[in-house]
Design a protein around this motif. Structure first.
Motif, PDB file in Angstrom:
ATOM      1  N   GLU A  80     -59.665  35.097 -37.839  1.00  0.00           N
ATOM      2  CA  GLU A  80     -59.073  34.000 -38.583  1.00  0.00           C
ATOM      3  C   GLU A  80     -57.552  34.127 -38.562  1.00  0.00           C
ATOM      4  N   THR A  99     -59.491  25.949 -29.933  1.00  0.00           N
ATOM      5  CA  THR A  99     -60.590  26.153 -30.877  1.00  0.00           C
ATOM      6  C   THR A  99     -61.298  24.831 -31.101  1.00  0.00           C
ATOM      7  N   MET A 139     -63.890  23.258 -33.639  1.00  0.00           N
ATOM      8  CA  MET A 139     -64.522  23.462 -34.944  1.00  0.00           C
ATOM      9  C   MET A 139     -65.440  22.285 -35.248  1.00  0.00           C
ATOM     10  N   GLN A 140     -66.608  22.573 -35.819  1.00  0.00           N
ATOM     11  CA  GLN A 140     -67.546  21.526 -36.212  1.00  0.00           C
ATOM     12  C   GLN A 140     -67.980  21.722 -37.654  1.00  0.00           C
ATOM     13  N   PHE A 143     -68.822  25.467 -41.646  1.00  0.00           N
ATOM     14  CA  PHE A 143     -68.153  25.165 -40.385  1.00  0.00           C
ATOM     15  C   PHE A 143     -68.443  26.245 -39.341  1.00  0.00           C
ATOM     16  N   THR A 144     -68.452  25.823 -38.096  1.00  0.00           N
ATOM     17  CA  THR A 144     -68.605  26.737 -36.975  1.00  0.00           C
ATOM     18  C   THR A 144     -67.465  26.501 -35.992  1.00  0.00           C
ATOM     19  N   SER A 145     -67.009  27.568 -35.373  1.00  0.00           N
ATOM     20  CA  SER A 145     -65.895  27.462 -34.425  1.00  0.00           C
ATOM     21  C   SER A 145     -66.209  28.230 -33.154  1.00  0.00           C
ATOM     22  N   LEU A 175     -64.039  29.726 -29.847  1.00  0.00           N
ATOM     23  CA  LEU A 175     -62.678  30.048 -29.426  1.00  0.00           C
ATOM     24  C   LEU A 175     -62.662  30.313 -27.920  1.00  0.00           C
ATOM     25  N   LEU A 225     -59.317  28.441 -40.551  1.00  0.00           N
ATOM     26  CA  LEU A 225     -58.970  28.254 -39.143  1.00  0.00           C
ATOM     27  C   LEU A 225     -59.115  29.571 -38.395  1.00  0.00           C
ATOM     28  N   HIS A 246     -56.120  23.046 -31.740  1.00  0.00           N
ATOM     29  CA  HIS A 246     -57.324  23.022 -32.578  1.00  0.00           C
ATOM     30  C   HIS A 246     -57.842  21.584 -32.686  1.00  0.00           C
ATOM     31  N   GLY A 291     -61.361  19.235 -34.238  1.00  0.00           N
ATOM     32  CA  GLY A 291     -62.507  19.316 -35.141  1.00  0.00           C
ATOM     33  C   GLY A 291     -63.433  18.121 -34.983  1.00  0.00           C
TER      34      GLY A 291
END
Length: 468
Positions: free
Chosen positions: A218, A298, A300-301, A327-329, A331, A381, A389, A391
């Protein structure tokens, strides 16, 4: 929706108003953050029929006026919903803004296309003076839920809007499903709402049993500051551009075939991918098309937590009208996203499966609680300070596109009546670089809307045209 006493006091003073001593229901922990207080969400449904606006208003009012469905105490002098009806004595095609709204009947047949810009119809659908942030609600006697109906001779536009502290997409589904029950005279089938006067998620994140999968990756406070310095202007102040993209059903079939072939070539068999995995993988590669190869990125969802919390915090059978998100990310570098559509989709699926477990949700929000000050519990984040990034929020499971309002038709309908177009408009603060999959229409097409810093949509459009 109830506001915390501090919200009423602070914003009432800002506005020179004193709040009346009403019944105040405490604001739930995961609703109470600066982001949700700064956004009003508009869910817009376009129907190719003339609907009765009074039926729509009275039925929604009856729903929100039911015990446990009330978000704020109200009386005859304080209506359950803010209501506006605008009537245009012309066909939709003759109106300069309405005529620019796309629909499923004019969707592309073979390849995705940018088919519109929500800025073209936002004033028509939302109104020039629509609420934006919490300051437009507190102390102004404005109900937190609103309904705007725009009528044409052949079309009806419905906009249900709310301050984001009220609901997420799956809460919207519960509202729409039960609104239909009222319209159909089936109010006895409406369940009570859980969490009306107490917060069932009040201890979520306080009892982690394992570390979050991405812990250590993070952004630190210094990393966040660096990211904000690099991107602060485009996030908070820079101009945004919105576009609506239609992904035809035939293209989705080709996308799946390509992704599965990629995986077979890697020796991976019998892997499950959802349409969302394919859309996010495919579109993310377009969204990164302007970046250099080694740029960290990244993806992110947002994900609903409701199913994962069914066994303890949110028992099945009662809708939870609130925000219930994790949330899921994933990278990567920009170059890595380009290597294989199938492998990127697989990583996205693995992230959802891994980060959506009960234990990982607890771990994620344990981190979120530690970082809550001063904005409240907001998404964490992950990535590098110099990353790009993006989303996503997917409304497909909310099934807004399948909301059957045939019971509100001026002429009797035997068949279901679904929207020909669904749009999501966010006012207050726009997504920094974010996308909403608004759903799948009755013909199998998917629709995506996005907010991007000015100039970035041009790169996407260039790539789309090059691949047609």
């Amino acid at each position: 929706m109830a506001f915390s006493a501090s919200d009423i006091a602070s914003h009432g003073q800002e506005l020179g108003l004193v709040a009346e001593p009403d019944l105040v229901i405490p604001l739930h922990y995961f609703d109470n953050n600066r982001v949700f207080k700064s956004i009003t969400v508009h869910a817009i449904m376009v129907y190719d029929e003339v609907l009765n606006p009074d039926k729509l208003r009275s039925s929604l009012s009856r729903l929100i006026g039911r015990d446990t469905w009330q978000k704020l105490a109200f009386s005859a002098n304080r209506p359950a919903i803010a209501y506006t009806h605008v009537c245009h004595n012309m066909p939709k095609a003759n109106h300069p803004a309405a005529s620019r709204i796309p629909n499923s009947n004019s969707a592309p047949l073979n390849y995705p296309e940018i088919v519109g810009n929500a800025e073209d119809w936002s004033e028509l659908c939302c109104g020039a003076d629509s609420p934006r942030t919490i300051s437009d609600y507190v102390g102004l006697e404005r109900p937190v839920t609103g309904l705007r109906v725009v009528s044409f001779k052949d079309t009806t536009i419905i906009n249900i809007h709310w301050l984001h502290i009220v609901a997420d997409a799956m809460a919207l589904k519960a509202i729409l499903d039960n609104w239909v029950l009222v319209l159909e005279g089936r109010e006895t089938d409406i369940p009570p709402v859980q969490g009306f006067d107490e917060d069932p998620l009040r201890e979520l994140g306080l009892h982690p049993s394992e570390a979050f999968d991405l812990a250590g990756r993070e952004l630190s406070k210094w990393g966040t500051a660096s990211y904000a310095l690099r991107n602060g202007h485009s996030i908070a102040l820079g101009s945004k551009e919105t576009r609506t993209l239609c992904i035809p059903a035939s293209f989705m079939a080709k996308l799946r075939e390509t992704a599965m072939q990629d995986l077979r070539e890697e020796g991976k068999q019998d892997l499950f991918l959802t349409d969302n995995d394919l859309i996010v993988a495919w579109f993310s590669r377009l969204a990164f098309s302007h970046l250099p190869p080694e740029k960290p990125v990244t993806i992110m969802q947002a994900m609903s937590m409701r199913r994962a919390l069914e066994n303890d915090l949110l028992p099945v059978g009662k809708p939870y009208i609130s925000n219930c998100l994790t949330f899921t990310s994933v990278l990567k570098t920009k170059k890595e996203t380009e290597s294989s559509l199938g492998l990127l989709a697989k990583e996205l699926r693995q992230g959802i499966n891994k980060h959506g477990t009960r234990e990982q949700i607890e771990a994620y929000w344990s981190m979120g609680r530690r970082n809550a000050w001063p904005l409240g519990p907001i998404p964490i984040l992950f990535g590098k300070a110099n990353m790009h990034h993006i989303g996503y929020s997917n409304w497909t499971k909310a099934k807004v596109n399948m909301t059957d309002f045939s019971a509100a038709c001026e002429t009797k309908k035997e068949a279901p009546l679904y929207p020909s177009f669904v749009s999501q408009i966010q006012s207050g603060i726009a997504y920094p670089d974010g996308f909403v999959v608004t759903g799948q229409d009755s013909q199998g097409n998917y629709w995506l809307e996005g907010y991007r810093p000015a100039g970035l949509w041009a790169h996407v459009e260039k790539q789309l045209k090059a691949n047609m």
